[in-house]
Design a protein around this motif. Structure first.
Motif, PDB file in Angstrom:
ATOM      1  N   LEU A   1      23.010  -2.200  -9.169  1.00 50.02           N
ATOM      2  CA  LEU A   1      22.459  -3.547  -9.128  1.00 50.02           C
ATOM      3  C   LEU A   1      21.843  -3.875  -7.780  1.00 50.02           C
ATOM      4  O   LEU A   1      21.501  -5.033  -7.517  1.00 50.02           O
ATOM      5  N   ALA A   2      21.691  -2.880  -6.899  1.00 52.37           N
ATOM      6  CA  ALA A   2      21.157  -3.129  -5.558  1.00 52.37           C
ATOM      7  C   ALA A   2      19.961  -2.240  -5.257  1.00 52.37           C
ATOM      8  O   ALA A   2      19.761  -1.812  -4.120  1.00 52.37           O
ATOM      9  N   SER A   3      19.150  -1.941  -6.259  1.00 46.19           N
ATOM     10  CA  SER A   3      17.977  -1.090  -6.066  1.00 46.19           C
ATOM     11  C   SER A   3      16.774  -1.917  -5.610  1.00 46.19           C
ATOM     12  O   SER A   3      16.697  -3.122  -5.861  1.00 46.19           O
ATOM     13  N   THR A   4      15.840  -1.231  -4.942  1.00 48.77           N
ATOM     14  CA  THR A   4      14.589  -1.861  -4.526  1.00 48.77           C
ATOM     15  C   THR A   4      13.422  -0.998  -4.989  1.00 48.77           C
ATOM     16  O   THR A   4      13.249   0.121  -4.489  1.00 48.77           O
ATOM     17  N   PRO A   5      12.646  -1.432  -5.953  1.00 51.94           N
ATOM     18  CA  PRO A   5      11.508  -0.635  -6.424  1.00 51.94           C
ATOM     19  C   PRO A   5      10.499  -0.407  -5.308  1.00 51.94           C
ATOM     20  O   PRO A   5      10.362  -1.218  -4.389  1.00 51.94           O
ATOM     21  N   THR A   6       9.781   0.703  -5.370  1.00 50.96           N
ATOM     22  CA  THR A   6       8.763   1.025  -4.377  1.00 50.96           C
ATOM     23  C   THR A   6       7.717  -0.082  -4.293  1.00 50.96           C
ATOM     24  O   THR A   6       7.185  -0.537  -5.302  1.00 50.96           O
ATOM     25  N   GLY A   7       7.458  -0.535  -3.074  1.00 51.90           N
ATOM     26  CA  GLY A   7       6.461  -1.577  -2.863  1.00 51.90           C
ATOM     27  C   GLY A   7       6.969  -2.996  -3.001  1.00 51.90           C
ATOM     28  O   GLY A   7       6.237  -3.945  -2.743  1.00 51.90           O
ATOM     29  N   SER A   8       8.237  -3.155  -3.373  1.00 52.45           N
ATOM     30  CA  SER A   8       8.777  -4.502  -3.562  1.00 52.45           C
ATOM     31  C   SER A   8       9.338  -5.032  -2.249  1.00 52.45           C
ATOM     32  O   SER A   8       9.935  -4.295  -1.461  1.00 52.45           O
ATOM     33  N   SER A   9       9.175  -6.329  -2.020  1.00 55.59           N
ATOM     34  CA  SER A   9       9.756  -6.995  -0.854  1.00 55.59           C
ATOM     35  C   SER A   9      11.043  -7.708  -1.218  1.00 55.59           C
ATOM     36  O   SER A   9      11.665  -8.345  -0.363  1.00 55.59           O
TER      37      SER A   9
END
Length: 481
Positions: A171-179
């Motif tokens: 639940l703590a992922s960050t997609p590429t390019g996301s701020s």
């Protein structure tokens, strides 16, 4: 054997009722956890045993039978009665023949839920730390504060005697390019299909960890150091991919793998004494791009010496073709998009690795090394072509348990010279890093790790791929549930 007056009266009543032909209704029993007496009503300090019924006799009365209950609670039943056992609150009623019927427990009642959360904080100790970038920790660099590195929930269990499932989102992922951070993303989703009664052979199908290396298989929940070594971790994105694998672990070896993981000795878990499989090769949560599967072979053996010391050694290898993503780059004043010097199905991607782990009892040592070749940006030729790679790490640690919990100081050195194939243009990555710290585990639910890191690494996130040096103070709080 202890005597339980109420239980004796209850069984006498059941016997009398049966003799008179009265209908047999199920009755719930409870055991007092302090006195071990049996009661027919709930109350403070009483644990539920389950529902019990009187079964009709089909033959001559047999010897007294005993109703199963939690450890320490024994119930002696009179002749002619049948009993059922209760496991985790479930009941198994007895049939007319006096034999217990098959459990009516639904498959979803056999599943368990667990997980962990990691909160990170990195503090730069010099000016160079502001420009550091690391694939293993997105909270390193400028304008950083507290961050949630992991927020995992694991749903697992035996659906049947022949199949187990394991599902783990993060639940703590960050997609590429996301701020924006803290998106939900799938990490594991697979089924283990057991091929024999002893569960030594299994087929694993789905998205799971690729059996390459020791540290990559070790969960972040169990790993001692903050991040995995780049030399091994650069082989498989997020350590996972979609595929099918066959694992074999003899019973004795399964028990050793289980002990090393559950004892706090930082084992990697059971990925087979021997394993082989095929997978897409583009990394977790990414579709295949070339209709060419990767193949992996895995071997790991945990020795147990007469004094109880464990030593694990192993070797792994994989081979396939990887499709590199390219984009515009500005290096040395020139802007270009590199050409991939490889067939349409992708660049050669193959490695071998070896590991040795002397488990901390109390002193420990751990090391891995890998060599191979894969796609790498050649700036002079402005192409991505196949080049060699090498790297690994060595780590020492010491474990001691005291009045205030378990402490494990450690020191780790790592190096890598090879491509970061998962980054745009597969730039060359140079890493030389020394990290030292200590992990404190006051109880099984909480872990606190503090470490100092001296880093010298390539910023592979964007051209011109500069070398950056910096020093960091790193802190991680982990809660297990």
């Amino acid at each position: 054997m202890k005597k339980f007056p109420l239980a004796a009266a209850f069984w006498t009543m059941c016997g009398t009722a049966a003799a008179e032909g009265a209908p047999q209704a199920a009755i719930e029993l409870y055991v007092d956890t302090a006195t071990r007496q049996i009661f027919a009503e709930p109350g403070p300090g009483r644990q539920r045993l389950g529902k019990f019924v009187q079964a009709a006799d089909e033959a001559a009365p047999a010897a007294n039978s005993v109703a199963t209950a939690p450890a320490g609670a024994s119930v002696r039943a009179p002749a002619g009665t049948a009993t059922a056992s209760s496991a985790a609150g479930a009941t198994t009623p007895a049939g007319a023949s006096g034999k217990p019927l098959a459990s009516s427990k639904a498959w979803y009642d056999k599943l368990s839920i667990r997980g962990y959360v990691q909160m990170r904080y990195n503090q730069g100790l010099d000016d160079g730390a502001k420009d550091l970038k690391s694939p293993g920790d997105r909270f390193i660099g400028r304008d950083q504060g507290f961050g949630i590195r992991r927020a995992r929930v694991v749903i697992s269990g035996d659906v049947s005697d022949k199949m187990s499932i394991y599902i783990q989102p993060d639940l703590a992922s960050t997609p590429t390019g996301s701020s924006t951070t803290n998106f939900a993303q799938l990490r594991d989703a697979y089924a283990d299909l057991w091929l024999d009664k002893e569960k030594t052979w299994r087929i694993r199908a789905g998205q799971s960890k690729i059996p390459y290396g020791f540290e990559d298989l070790q969960s972040s929940q169990n790993r001692l150091t903050m991040d995995r070594a780049d030399a091994l971790n650069s082989a498989v994105r997020d350590e996972r991919d979609l595929g099918v694998f066959a694992y074999w672990s003899p019973t004795e070896i399964k028990e050793r793998f289980s002990y090393l993981q559950k004892s706090g000795l930082k084992g990697s878990g059971d990925y087979g004494m021997f394993g082989i499989g095929v997978y897409n090769g583009q990394g977790a949560n990414r579709p295949d791009r070339n209709d060419q599967l990767h193949t992996v072979v895995h071997f790991s053996y945990p020795f147990k010496f007469a004094n109880g010391q464990y030593l694990e050694v192993g070797a792994d290898a994989y081979k396939g073709r990887y499709v590199v993503s390219t984009g515009s780059a500005t290096i040395g004043g020139a802007t270009f998009t590199p050409v991939v010097d490889a067939p349409e199905e992708g660049s050669t991607d193959q490695r071998v690795a070896a590991h040795v782990v002397y488990y901390p009892q109390p002193f420990g040592f751990q090391a891995e090394w890998t060599v191979g070749k894969g796609p790498e940006l050649d700036v002079a030729r402005r192409t991505v072509r196949t080049k060699s790679l090498r790297g690994g790490y060595a780590q020492v640690m010491y474990k001691f348990d005291g009045e205030y919990g378990s402490f494990m100081p450690f020191a780790k050195w790592q190096t890598y010279r090879g491509a970061a194939k998962f980054d745009t243009n597969a730039p060359k990555m140079s890493v030389d890093e020394l990290e030292a710290g200590v992990e404190w585990q006051p109880n099984s639910a909480v872990e606190l790790a503090v470490a100092f890191a001296n880093m010298r690494r390539t910023d592979v996130s964007a051209a011109p791929y500069r070398m950056v040096e910096g020093k960091l103070l790193r802190v991680q709080l982990q809660v297990n549930y």
